[in-house]
Design a protein around this motif. Sequence first.
Motif: not given
Lengths: 701, 701
Positions: B603-624
Amino acid sequence: MTDTFSALVSPKSVALVGASEDVARIGGRPLRYLREAGFGGSIMPVNPKRETVQGLTCHPDIASLPEVPDTAILAVPARATLDTVHACLDKGVKSAVIFSAGFAETGADGQRVQEEIANVAREGGLRLLGPNCLGVMNPAKGYYGTFSVVLDNALLNPGVVGIVSQSGAYGAHIAHLARARNMGISQWITTGNECDVDVSEALDWMVQQPETRVVMAYAEGVRDYERFIDALEKAQSLGKAIVFMKTGRSSAGAVAAASHTAALAGSDSVFDAVLRQYGAHRAASTAEQIDVAYACATGNYPTGNKVGIFTLSGGFGIQLADDAESAGLDVAPMPDDAQIRLKEMLPYSAPRNPVDATAQAVNDLDLLTRYVRAMMAEGGYDLFAGILGTAPTSKTFAEPLKRAFLAAMEGQEDKLRALTITAPADVVRTYEDDGFLVFEDGKSLAGALSALCRFAEGFARFKSRKEIAPAARLDLGKGPLSEARAKEILSRAGLDFPPEILVPVGGDVAGAAATLGYPVVLKVCSADIAHKTEVDGVAVNIRTPEDAVRAAEKIERRVREERPDARLDGILVAPMVGDGVEIIAGVTHDPVLGPVVLFGLGGVFVEVLKDVTFRAAPFDIDEAHRMIRDIRGFPMLEGVRGAPPCDVDALARMLSDLSRFAAAHADRIESIDLNPVRVMPQGQGVMPLDALIILKEEDSR
Amino acid sequence: MTDTFSALVSPKSVALVGASEDVARIGGRPLRYLREAGFGGSIMPVNPKRETVQGLTCHPDIASLPEVPDTAILAVPARATLDTVHACLDKGVKSAVIFSAGFAETGADGQRVQEEIANVAREGGLRLLGPNCLGVMNPAKGYYGTFSVVLDNALLNPGVVGIVSQSGAYGAHIAHLARARNMGISQWITTGNECDVDVSEALDWMVQQPETRVVMAYAEGVRDYERFIDALEKAQSLGKAIVFMKTGRSSAGAVAAASHTAALAGSDSVFDAVLRQYGAHRAASTAEQIDVAYACATGNYPTGNKVGIFTLSGGFGIQLADDAESAGLDVAPMPDDAQIRLKEMLPYSAPRNPVDATAQAVNDLDLLTRYVRAMMAEGGYDLFAGILGTAPTSKTFAEPLKRAFLAAMEGQEDKLRALTITAPADVVRTYEDDGFLVFEDGKSLAGALSALCRFAEGFARFKSRKEIAPAARLDLGKGPLSEARAKEILSRAGLDFPPEILVPVGGDVAGAAATLGYPVVLKVCSADIAHKTEVDGVAVNIRTPEDAVRAAEKIERRVREERPDARLDGILVAPMVGDGVEIIAGVTHDPVLGPVVLFGLGGVFVEVLKDVTFRAAPFDIDEAHRMIRDIRGFPMLEGVRGAPPCDVDALARMLSDLSRFAAAHADRIESIDLNPVRVMPQGQGVMPLDALIILKEEDSR
């Protein structure tokens, strides 16, 4: 005859009580500095143990002084201060500086002594600076009423930058940084424990001095908001910038934790709001404070925020474009046809904006001049930001390079020109002397130019602003106030509410619902119940008469169980409003500032993201529009996911009306909550669905 | 025999082609610097027009050189470069630096010539730096293969800080700033147009040099992420810090505009994610880059983030506490009993944390030592941050003051000690020489210490990390893939989905709904329809068999109208999941980096606030887990407004599984969308409600 404040900062004669021969001691340093600066007035050391001090005739006590000094510097221990203040009064001295620590900052005993000193002085008409302060400096007059070691290696140059600081150490620190940045100082005042003169008064005085163009200020808090706001307004009216460092943000932690409006107003948020509202700049770091004051010292403010970035290196150009955009400047591209002409002049250049002339541009300085002239003539920029990098490192080249830029900007002297240069300080100085602002870092440059734009907007706003009409005084009656009563009062203050019907206990709820049209909301109405959901006093989305009757009965039953003491006015029947965007608005009473209006989007925006903003009441509709645009979630009100834009004009009207009402009843209102308010699509107004007014305690019962 | 990269940066012999007598010219400067630095190897100027250059024997051409140089510096025009490269190859030279501009940066023609040069060199085994670069420096070896004017007034000191920069101008700028900050340089490499050596390779080489402890890097982008990530991992494994300035954030504007996952991955976001993931620091400004590198140069990293703040001035203490908290440091209070003991030692002090000893503390330095010793012994701090202000301004006092602090911290040499000091540079130098980090600004200090803590965490994380098990390779079949097929594939990859029943067209929708339990959701299932809501292909909150049948019929009718071409697999019947918190997850294929996982709240978190994050694949659970905590809205997952905490462990597993699947099928997958996913209360897992896999184009039809 000098007025008392000027006597303190710009005295014609000074007594130094506790004068010392040792130039490293508190009683010796001021004398040393005054003599080094060639202070033109009379200096009268006072010390019963000496005939002379640092070559000057010394007097045994204040009573024996040959004339009444404009000011007395008290370099005496805390325990001797009260007696010395009495002696000053007996002599007729009008102002004094108290250096000594050991007063209010040490606890209750110190507080008591400090208050006694303040009372004695006030009654006798003696103005005091301090105690626990580093004093004052007035470089143009050669007056140094301070023992700060910051002068150990050099005095300050006179100039246009004023410094006001509660903390002596901080004041000395920024004086040092300003001096290192080639900035001259108009006056320097540290207020310490503020038993009399405080930051607000010092600021108020300083912005009125003609030689002061910009003031760097520091405070942990403000005791007198009326005077403080007055000073901020005077600065705006005179076109002078105030660059503030306020510490104690950690109280913003309190804001973070809370979820309802009353707890959201921490004093730091309020301070922040006041600075924003009255056009002062709050610096996030000391470095930023210096950079912004440095830029303001020219007294030259831009008329717009379009910045033309000129660079000799592509990488730096991208970096500065990033920084400029982040800072809110408009990195507008050159017009297409102008780009073609620039490209013809310098085929390898990339003349969009940033305008990258490449390092080759410095091989032909006449060409460089023509190129930059075309850029500024055709780009329509308000600001010129040039990245020279190491190009001016060689002193022999620095001068012709500078002249090439000056020639390019002939006739555009009104436009601010800022540069980043990686070169020795003496080269930088030659650029500054010719009117360039020089920064080491592009981010600092972008931040400072952006601050200049905001100052310019504030000055223009102040010029065009109209007096805010005070709200009519209403009879609020006795508290506590029910929701229906709160809405009635606020309606008379100009706010619009959706139609609602108050049905007495046992009355015809279904009839009321039919009148309004289903679906409806039912809410218990009782002055004794401020938080209705906590007693299951609300039923939403009621769609039939049967459901309405059942829900009303259930509400009554639950409320009687939970709050048998509460007087029930009945059930409020209201239409279900699902459209629009949910916001919250409210008023809190700050212990120092008075009524403060809060605004934020509803739900997670306030609770999780702490996305709220404040303004001191009252304010006009223009200010309300700025307030609404403070929050990060503002795009929600412009319409997202295909939703129509909201009626932001109506919201601004509501916030301004709320602020005027709050200001007119500041003596009676503790807090107001409008939560939730639905901001409807454009043209359809705002719908405050709930209203709560809490009156001040003495009024409530 | 020197390896080719070392030959470039640390040559034993160098030819300067295009050598000039004029020390201000590109062909003259390197010779001047090499001679000033006393370069120990042989220097062979090449210029057909001269017998000697700057006092050295000059050779007419490369062929006539008396020996094969380790490296050749080509100070020749762009048009002569290709021939010169041929001459180098004929002579058997292994590495060369090309200064000249006029290649790829000027357009297609330049690009062609540059590629030809690169091909010729690659085939002949000649490594190239540049073109359009400022070359290399290696101060410890006295090697200056550069024409940068930054050396005009002084060479660089050898030291532990490496510099790698695409932009020569930026590289010169930070070398200048580092020198001004008393930092020595290990190696300095600028890569320019990168026809061969790029930033990734230079970084990879530099972090392996034993003398390098920290690298300042600059890039506008990275061409080879595999090598780049390899370099970042090598740095982590060796406990070396990389402090990056990446420009071109403006592409974040693209992120801002977009609302679906494919468009959300801008290259800047991906770069940012990679730096975060592999423990490098991205500086927001050049000043910050210098501050952090300065702090890292000691090679001493803290074991925790508890900072003890010592101050002589209350105001500065509050300011630093604000800054430290903002930077994520723990300003933990002194234990109560320790506060009592400190207060006994210095009655006017305020020993909570900040520990304010007041200016009086400097009157008795033995007492100061005991006081600070007690503070550090009993406070349990990992870091000491002291505010000395102007106290060390006088050189005679600076030394005993410093000794008082050194004595206080005897036996605690492992703890980082940082100071802010307002004093002349030579005084600051004496503190630095005794192991204190000195900053002018508290905010810089707090930011740098915080960066040190994050580096330390990254180094520890790297040590304890386990190999990420590659996901099994699955047969994805031919595209396009329907929702049901996408969910089936992802289930086999380890993801959990709510139970669903695919009912063929005309089948028993009500029966399926009864099996799952009402309420249910109906969705059209067709590989040809990626966005179901656009064709009215979804019906939610279906509560009765009649509604189910009617809704299924309506979906079929609408879909046939809107998309008569689409092959319908039938209707997916799924339980209605309303609990939990809505998030989105996805995978995009970055053209350079490959598969990238995205995560944000819905919802608004992505669309209005651009509150997203990225990671290069693959990664482990700790990194998640770290990824999940990146977003501002994370508190939503911890439970707000009385909601229970969400199953963050299950979410982390899902993101890691998704990343492993994406990495294993990077050749086939264009993008994946899981939108929405409901993160259920703790212990109840995650519910991806929709899934879309888009295969790469060559696979789709």
